[in-house]
Structure formats: C-alpha cells, structure tokens
Write a protein that holds these residues in place. Structure first.
Motif, PDB file in Angstrom:
ATOM      1  N   THR A 107     -19.519 -50.370 -24.277  1.00  0.00           N
ATOM      2  CA  THR A 107     -19.156 -50.582 -25.687  1.00  0.00           C
ATOM      3  C   THR A 107     -17.899 -51.440 -25.752  1.00  0.00           C
ATOM      4  O   THR A 107     -17.907 -52.560 -25.296  1.00  0.00           O
ATOM      5  N   HIS A 108     -16.835 -50.915 -26.322  1.00  0.00           N
ATOM      6  CA  HIS A 108     -15.568 -51.644 -26.348  1.00  0.00           C
ATOM      7  C   HIS A 108     -14.653 -51.088 -25.254  1.00  0.00           C
ATOM      8  O   HIS A 108     -14.703 -49.901 -24.946  1.00  0.00           O
ATOM      9  N   LEU A 110     -11.534 -50.330 -25.263  1.00  0.00           N
ATOM     10  CA  LEU A 110     -10.678 -49.233 -25.713  1.00  0.00           C
ATOM     11  C   LEU A 110     -11.449 -47.924 -25.788  1.00  0.00           C
ATOM     12  O   LEU A 110     -10.948 -46.862 -25.396  1.00  0.00           O
ATOM     13  N   ASP A 111     -12.690 -47.998 -26.287  1.00  0.00           N
ATOM     14  CA  ASP A 111     -13.516 -46.794 -26.358  1.00  0.00           C
ATOM     15  C   ASP A 111     -13.823 -46.262 -24.966  1.00  0.00           C
ATOM     16  O   ASP A 111     -13.849 -45.053 -24.731  1.00  0.00           O
ATOM     17  N   GLN A 112     -14.041 -47.192 -24.043  1.00  0.00           N
ATOM     18  CA  GLN A 112     -14.339 -46.769 -22.676  1.00  0.00           C
ATOM     19  C   GLN A 112     -13.126 -46.065 -22.056  1.00  0.00           C
ATOM     20  O   GLN A 112     -13.255 -45.026 -21.403  1.00  0.00           O
ATOM     21  N   LYS A 114     -10.781 -44.511 -23.649  1.00  0.00           N
ATOM     22  CA  LYS A 114     -10.645 -43.201 -24.291  1.00  0.00           C
ATOM     23  C   LYS A 114     -11.651 -42.208 -23.733  1.00  0.00           C
ATOM     24  O   LYS A 114     -11.340 -41.029 -23.535  1.00  0.00           O
ATOM     25  N   ALA A 115     -12.843 -42.696 -23.475  1.00  0.00           N
ATOM     26  CA  ALA A 115     -13.871 -41.809 -22.929  1.00  0.00           C
ATOM     27  C   ALA A 115     -13.458 -41.280 -21.562  1.00  0.00           C
ATOM     28  O   ALA A 115     -13.663 -40.096 -21.252  1.00  0.00           O
ATOM     29  N   ARG A 118     -10.689 -38.714 -22.023  1.00  0.00           N
ATOM     30  CA  ARG A 118     -11.286 -37.497 -22.567  1.00  0.00           C
ATOM     31  C   ARG A 118     -11.971 -36.700 -21.458  1.00  0.00           C
ATOM     32  O   ARG A 118     -11.793 -35.484 -21.346  1.00  0.00           O
ATOM     33  N   TRP A 163     -10.611 -53.065 -18.015  1.00  0.00           N
ATOM     34  CA  TRP A 163     -10.722 -52.680 -19.430  1.00  0.00           C
ATOM     35  C   TRP A 163      -9.375 -52.789 -20.134  1.00  0.00           C
ATOM     36  O   TRP A 163      -9.304 -53.207 -21.287  1.00  0.00           O
ATOM     37  N   GLU A 211      -8.644 -33.775 -28.274  1.00  0.00           N
ATOM     38  CA  GLU A 211      -8.521 -34.838 -29.281  1.00  0.00           C
ATOM     39  C   GLU A 211      -7.067 -35.025 -29.698  1.00  0.00           C
ATOM     40  O   GLU A 211      -6.627 -36.143 -29.970  1.00  0.00           O
TER      41      GLU A 211
END
Lengths: 224, 224
Positions: A107-108, A110-112, A114-115, A118, A163, A211
């Motif tokens: 995906t993006h 930043l999302d990666q 964060k994943a 997490r 990333w 979160e």
DNA sequence: GTCTATAATCAGATAGAC
DNA sequence: GTCTATCTGATTATAGAC
C-alpha cells in the motif's frame, strides 16, 4: 562459546549420504530430524517466552528446561550455551518479522511502517517478544557473530529503511529526521516500557494500548 | 532483605539523647556524621554510575566497592543489600529531579515538560541516569516499600501531571491522550535506547541527539 | 539423546579480628 | 567502620551411566 552456529534447520538437508552401514533408511533419518526440530522449536519457544517475561539475565537455563519438560543436560545437547539459546530465540522472531515484512500488502510506505510497528507491539503485549536489555556484552557479541541474526536484521532494516526514505520523499515523514533515527525509533517500540505500564494500569485493552502508542510515536504528543 | 531503610540523612537528628557516658560531644558526632555522609555519597555515586552503565543485574557489589576504594564488607555496613543500594541511587536522582522541577521557571506548561525531558535525556547521555530494566521483581519490591522513593516519585508525577493537564486544557497537548499515558511516555525518555543507538552511530553530538529525540517525542515522526 | 549427579564459578552476604 | 577471609546459594556447564 566457540560455536555460534544456531541449530535451526533453515538450510537444505544434511549432505551426508556416504556409506550407510547396511540399511539406508533416509525416511527414518528424516523423521528423526523432524522430531529433533520439533524438540528444538519447543525449547526455543520456551526460551522466547521466558526471555520476554524476565529478560536474559534473570532467565535461567533450568527454567527453560523445566518449562519444556526435559533435563538441562539435554538442552545443552541442542544449544552450546545460554547465549546461543537466546540468539536462537532472537533469530526466530527476526524470521517471523521478515516473513511479515515480505507478505505485507504493497500500500503506502507510511501504512506499511505503521503495520510493522503495530505487529511488534502486539507481539510484545502477547509476551512473545524476547527483549534483550541491550546492555549484556557476551550476548551482544554472540549475536553480532551470528550470521542468521545479522542477515535477518539487515533484511528487515533494508526493507523498512526503503519505506522510510520513500515516505520522506513523499513528505509523509519529517524530512529533517535522519532515516536511521526514524528506524531506531520504530525498532524501539518493540521494547517500549510504556506498553507494560499501560497494561499494568488495567484501564485500557491491548488494542487501545497499541493504537495509543502508535499515535504518540507517529503523531507525537502535541495537538495537531 | 528485612530492613528496607535507606541510609540517607533526610530525616531529623537521631532521637537518642539519653544517658551519655561522660563527655557529650555533639560537635564531634556531627563531624563523624558528616564524614559518613560523604562516604555514603561516594558509594551511591559509584553505584549510580555503574547502574547507568550496566544495569542492576550486571552490576556487582564488588565493582561498586572497588570503584569507591573500600572493601565490600564495609559497603554492607552502609547498605543492607544490593537492592537497597540501588534504591539509594534511584532516590538520589529522584531528589535531583524534584529539585529541578521545583526550580524550573514558570513559563508555559509545554516548555516546562520539554525542559524536564531534555534534562532527563542529558543525564542519560552523561551516564548518570541509573536505569532499572524494570523487570527485576526483588528490586521493584524494595523500591515500592521505600518511602523516600515513592514520595519523590509522587511529587514529580504530581508536578508533571499538573503541567500535562494544563497543556491539554490549553490545547497544546493532544486531549485524546490519557494524561497518565503522556506521563509514562515522558518518563520513558529517561531510558530510551534510541539515545544510546544514536550515540553509538557517532554521527551526532549529544545536543543534537537530545533535540532530535525531543522532537520525535513531542512532534512525532510524520511531517507537520 | 536423555537422564542423574556433580563440577566449577561467581556473586551476595557475613564473621570476626583490629 | 574497615578490613581479610569465608560462607552460602544460585547458576552455567559437563561427566558418565543408560
């Protein structure tokens, strides 16, 4: 202390096919090897759990052996030292991390990132993140000399580093920050004491804690 | 293990004035007490340094004694246990922290919080922050039963907690975050491994490291 | 390979002379 | 109070029978 080889069957089958006495039974050898791997996996899992719970110094080899249900001497047949055992646990989580990174949907950046963070925090809250209080010297030396560990660390860092740079190029992550500092900051979430403190407070569930810390990590404490 | 009293002269003079043998020499007693305090301060300072350098588990009482230049048995005349010694070191930094908090100029709450975090990180980089890897149970118990420690911790938390709430009321800190989570996040900067990693990289000076981590802590990683 | 029993070491704590 | 010498317990690691 001499052999830093980690007994994980990550390589190919054994090369020894030479001169079997009478009955060559490769199937049985494979079975025995499989049993061995299962046993070693159980040892590493117990070590990993105790390492997460008490840390390297407070974890004793007796405990690990008792947890698996074998004698300590048997454990030492599998791993030459306590350091090597801890290293095996670290390699295991690193391998899990690399697998997670490799299978992450594209995906993006930043999302990666964060994943990944997490995932690390969920692992820590689940008591499956063998944190190494970083200070121990003998353990550090063992890890630095461990190829599987260093390779895994390198692979993970390369992926995340890419990333980070992409996210900075897109203006999603603060370009003022050195990429290496960002990487360290993300890695540090794997052993963030805030997670444990919040869990002890018993006011928040695991999901909320994750979160919340994720938010403070990426968005900071100040209002946006 | 029984007595958790920390030999710090934080209370009043001893209450025993009853039946001095012949010569009551309070001046000399005061001098001896003073010498005692100096010696104990040296012990605590050495312990604090080693605690910052190696952590509680890897620090040995022999080392502390050798660093001060006394025998281990002499050290045990001052402190009943290794835990009590570490607790004294923690009380000392907590007292320093409380003094710092009390003398902080009354500007804005957010600036005050940043000043505290900056101070903690400078202390850590200077090798004067005795970090307790949090996992040890006997040490935790000793600390929890230590009044001076708990009082200092409470006082510091009250002051910082008030600033956090003020900053949130003014919209300077994210109101979504529980104040306690913010407090933990700030405290955690005192033992942030990112500081050591960046220092090992030798690319940045102490001042730059502090400002960088301060920035990621308050402003986060993402662009603003 | 697994076990019991034991070696070897190290670190926290103490005894007892001065 | 400080020292030397020692005790005690815990822990890593190994020897040797099966």
């Amino acid at each position: 202390m001499s052999s830093n080889r980690i007994p994980r069957a990550s390589s190919r089958q054994p090369l020894t096919v030479a001169s079997p006495p009478v009955q060559a039974t490769p199937a049985k050898v494979s079975f025995k090897t499989q049993m061995l791997k299962v046993r070693e996996d159980a040892i590493v899992q117990a070590a990993s759990r105790l390492l997460a719970e008490k840390g390297f110094d407070l974890m004793t080899v007796d405990e690990v052996a008792a947890d698996v249900g074998i004698a300590k001497a048997s454990l030492y047949k599998h791993f030459p030292s306590k350091e090597a055992l801890a290293a095996a646990a670290m390699v295991k989580v690193l391998d899990r991390a690399c697998a997670f990174l490799a299978n992450l949907p594209d995906t993006h950046p930043l999302d990666q990132l964060k994943a990944v963070v997490r995932w690390m925090m969920q692992l820590q809250l689940a008591g499956e993140m063998p944190s190494l209080p970083s200070q121990n010297s003998s353990l550090r030396a063992t890890l630095m000399n461990n190829k599987a560990y260093m390779d895994g660390l390198m692979e993970a860092s390369d992926r995340m580093g890419a990333w980070i740079e992409q996210a900075q190029a897109q203006g999603l992550i603060n370009q003022q920050l050195p990429a290496i500092a960002v990487l360290y900051t993300l890695y540090a979430r794997a052993c963030d004491p805030v997670l444990d403190f919040l869990k002890m407070g018993e006011q928040l569930g695991d999901e909320q804690i994750v979160e919340l810390v994720l938010s403070t990590c990426f968005d900071g404490l100040v209002s946006r």
